[in-house]
Scaffold this motif. Structure first.
Motif, mmCIF file in Angstrom:
data_model
loop_
_atom_site.group_PDB
_atom_site.id
_atom_site.type_symbol
_atom_site.label_atom_id
_atom_site.label_comp_id
_atom_site.label_asym_id
_atom_site.label_seq_id
_atom_site.Cartn_x
_atom_site.Cartn_y
_atom_site.Cartn_z
ATOM 1 N N TRP A 106 0.839 -1.210 0.000
ATOM 2 C CA TRP A 106 0.000 0.000 0.000
ATOM 3 C C TRP A 106 0.871 1.255 0.000
ATOM 4 O O TRP A 106 0.665 2.179 -0.786
ATOM 5 C CB TRP A 106 -0.932 -0.061 1.209
ATOM 6 C CG TRP A 106 -1.815 1.132 1.405
ATOM 7 C CD1 TRP A 106 -2.598 1.731 0.492
ATOM 8 C CD2 TRP A 106 -1.993 1.851 2.629
ATOM 9 N NE1 TRP A 106 -3.269 2.789 1.054
ATOM 10 C CE2 TRP A 106 -2.918 2.871 2.376
ATOM 11 C CE3 TRP A 106 -1.472 1.725 3.910
ATOM 12 C CZ2 TRP A 106 -3.321 3.764 3.356
ATOM 13 C CZ3 TRP A 106 -1.889 2.604 4.891
ATOM 14 C CH2 TRP A 106 -2.815 3.619 4.593
ATOM 15 N N VAL A 107 1.887 1.283 0.852
ATOM 16 C CA VAL A 107 2.793 2.435 0.930
ATOM 17 C C VAL A 107 3.581 2.567 -0.383
ATOM 18 O O VAL A 107 3.769 3.678 -0.894
ATOM 19 C CB VAL A 107 3.731 2.304 2.151
ATOM 20 C CG1 VAL A 107 4.823 3.365 2.130
ATOM 21 C CG2 VAL A 107 2.941 2.376 3.448
ATOM 22 N N LEU A 108 4.032 1.445 -0.943
ATOM 23 C CA LEU A 108 4.765 1.480 -2.207
ATOM 24 C C LEU A 108 3.876 2.009 -3.332
ATOM 25 O O LEU A 108 4.324 2.811 -4.166
ATOM 26 C CB LEU A 108 5.278 0.081 -2.551
ATOM 27 C CG LEU A 108 6.073 -0.033 -3.849
ATOM 28 C CD1 LEU A 108 7.381 0.747 -3.742
ATOM 29 C CD2 LEU A 108 6.343 -1.484 -4.177
ATOM 30 N N LEU A 109 2.613 1.612 -3.360
ATOM 31 C CA LEU A 109 1.685 2.096 -4.384
ATOM 32 C C LEU A 109 1.452 3.604 -4.254
ATOM 33 O O LEU A 109 1.411 4.315 -5.260
ATOM 34 C CB LEU A 109 0.359 1.346 -4.290
ATOM 35 C CG LEU A 109 -0.660 1.647 -5.374
ATOM 36 C CD1 LEU A 109 -0.112 1.247 -6.735
ATOM 37 C CD2 LEU A 109 -1.959 0.937 -5.090
ATOM 38 N N ILE A 110 1.348 4.092 -3.026
ATOM 39 C CA ILE A 110 1.194 5.548 -2.815
ATOM 40 C C ILE A 110 2.427 6.279 -3.346
ATOM 41 O O ILE A 110 2.315 7.326 -3.990
ATOM 42 C CB ILE A 110 0.968 5.862 -1.312
ATOM 43 C CG1 ILE A 110 -0.374 5.315 -0.844
ATOM 44 C CG2 ILE A 110 1.049 7.365 -1.054
ATOM 45 C CD1 ILE A 110 -0.570 5.372 0.662
ATOM 46 N N TRP A 111 3.609 5.716 -3.112
ATOM 47 C CA TRP A 111 4.837 6.346 -3.586
ATOM 48 C C TRP A 111 4.923 6.285 -5.116
ATOM 49 O O TRP A 111 5.387 7.228 -5.758
ATOM 50 C CB TRP A 111 6.041 5.649 -2.953
ATOM 51 C CG TRP A 111 7.343 6.231 -3.401
ATOM 52 C CD1 TRP A 111 7.920 7.386 -2.952
ATOM 53 C CD2 TRP A 111 8.212 5.688 -4.387
ATOM 54 N NE1 TRP A 111 9.100 7.595 -3.616
ATOM 55 C CE2 TRP A 111 9.307 6.559 -4.499
ATOM 56 C CE3 TRP A 111 8.178 4.559 -5.185
ATOM 57 C CZ2 TRP A 111 10.350 6.327 -5.372
ATOM 58 C CZ3 TRP A 111 9.224 4.322 -6.051
ATOM 59 C CH2 TRP A 111 10.290 5.207 -6.145
ATOM 60 N N LEU A 112 4.480 5.165 -5.731
ATOM 61 C CA LEU A 112 4.570 5.002 -7.185
ATOM 62 C C LEU A 112 3.698 5.983 -7.957
ATOM 63 O O LEU A 112 4.038 6.360 -9.080
ATOM 64 C CB LEU A 112 4.191 3.578 -7.588
ATOM 65 C CG LEU A 112 5.242 2.503 -7.330
ATOM 66 C CD1 LEU A 112 4.678 1.133 -7.656
ATOM 67 C CD2 LEU A 112 6.487 2.772 -8.159
ATOM 68 N N VAL A 113 2.572 6.398 -7.410
ATOM 69 C CA VAL A 113 1.664 7.277 -8.139
ATOM 70 C C VAL A 113 1.947 8.757 -7.893
ATOM 71 O O VAL A 113 1.132 9.597 -8.218
ATOM 72 C CB VAL A 113 0.170 6.953 -7.816
ATOM 73 C CG1 VAL A 113 -0.174 5.556 -8.243
ATOM 74 C CG2 VAL A 113 -0.155 7.190 -6.363
ATOM 75 N N ARG A 114 3.126 9.082 -7.382
ATOM 76 C CA ARG A 114 3.417 10.479 -7.062
ATOM 77 C C ARG A 114 3.503 11.360 -8.300
ATOM 78 O O ARG A 114 3.058 12.488 -8.279
ATOM 79 C CB ARG A 114 4.681 10.591 -6.214
ATOM 80 C CG ARG A 114 5.947 10.304 -6.973
ATOM 81 C CD ARG A 114 7.155 10.217 -6.031
ATOM 82 N NE ARG A 114 8.382 10.074 -6.767
ATOM 83 C CZ ARG A 114 8.802 8.979 -7.344
ATOM 84 N NH1 ARG A 114 8.061 7.902 -7.285
ATOM 85 N NH2 ARG A 114 9.946 8.940 -7.991
ATOM 86 N N ARG A 115 4.113 10.911 -9.415
ATOM 87 C CA ARG A 115 4.219 11.724 -10.620
ATOM 88 C C ARG A 115 4.084 10.892 -11.892
ATOM 89 O O ARG A 115 4.868 11.044 -12.808
ATOM 90 C CB ARG A 115 5.567 12.435 -10.645
ATOM 91 C CG ARG A 115 5.576 13.702 -9.877
ATOM 92 C CD ARG A 115 6.868 14.454 -10.121
ATOM 93 N NE ARG A 115 7.444 14.735 -8.815
ATOM 94 C CZ ARG A 115 8.709 14.603 -8.504
ATOM 95 N NH1 ARG A 115 9.561 14.232 -9.391
ATOM 96 N NH2 ARG A 115 9.128 14.872 -7.296
#
Length: 173
Positions: free
Chosen positions: A48-57
């Motif tokens: 979940w945390v990795l997915l939040i980081w992946l969609v940053r830009r």
């Protein structure tokens, strides 16, 4: 971008609207499905945390994911034939095409003239030279040259007749 709420600075922020949506939606999904993923330990939380980081830009065709999703939704919503003047373009309703025809007996076709029936070529001088339909390769006709022509009424109609006339003239043209 969202980095502050009132006087409170969001940790590890600022965040994009997509990151906030993934965080809220993913958190809700994790809470509702804890009964089956809890045996996996911290893997779903780390994902979940990795997915939040992946969609940053991210960019999809040079656009943000929200704009790209909106574009795909609007494309799917469009009528299949497109629009004309803001209204859906539609084919006209089918209607029967009625009509008829009559077959009548026609007279027997006239016999084509043979090579013997074609009159001999006549010699005539022309004041103004007309271009030859098929000039000899690499050779232009000389000015004032005498040309042999057949009268328009007796000119052969088919290519076979033209070959017969050429053979009769000795192949010179």
């Amino acid at each position: 971008m969202l980095g502050k709420v009132a006087d409170w600075k969001i940790p590890l922020g600022p965040y994009t609207p997509v990151q906030i949506a993934v965080a809220v939606g993913g958190g809700f999904l994790l809470v509702k499905t804890i009964s089956w993923w809890s045996w996996m330990g911290p893997v779903p939380l780390a994902g979940w945390v990795l997915l939040i980081w992946l969609v940053r830009r991210p960019k999809v065709g040079g656009r943000t994911p929200v704009q790209a999703a909106l574009g795909w939704t609007l494309l799917a919503w469009q009528p299949r034939g497109g629009r004309i003047g803001g209204r859906p373009a539609r084919d006209r309703a089918a209607h029967p095409l009625l009509g008829g025809f009559t077959i009548e007996a026609s007279p027997a076709p006239a016999a084509l003239p043979t090579a013997q029936a074609i009159p001999a070529p006549t010699v005539q001088r022309r004041a103004q030279r007309a271009p030859h339909p098929v000039p000899a390769p690499g050779r232009a006709p000389a000015p004032g040259r005498v040309r042999t022509t057949t009268p328009a009424a007796a000119r052969p109609a088919s290519s076979v007749q033209q070959l017969l006339v050429l053979a009769r003239q000795g192949g010179a043209r």
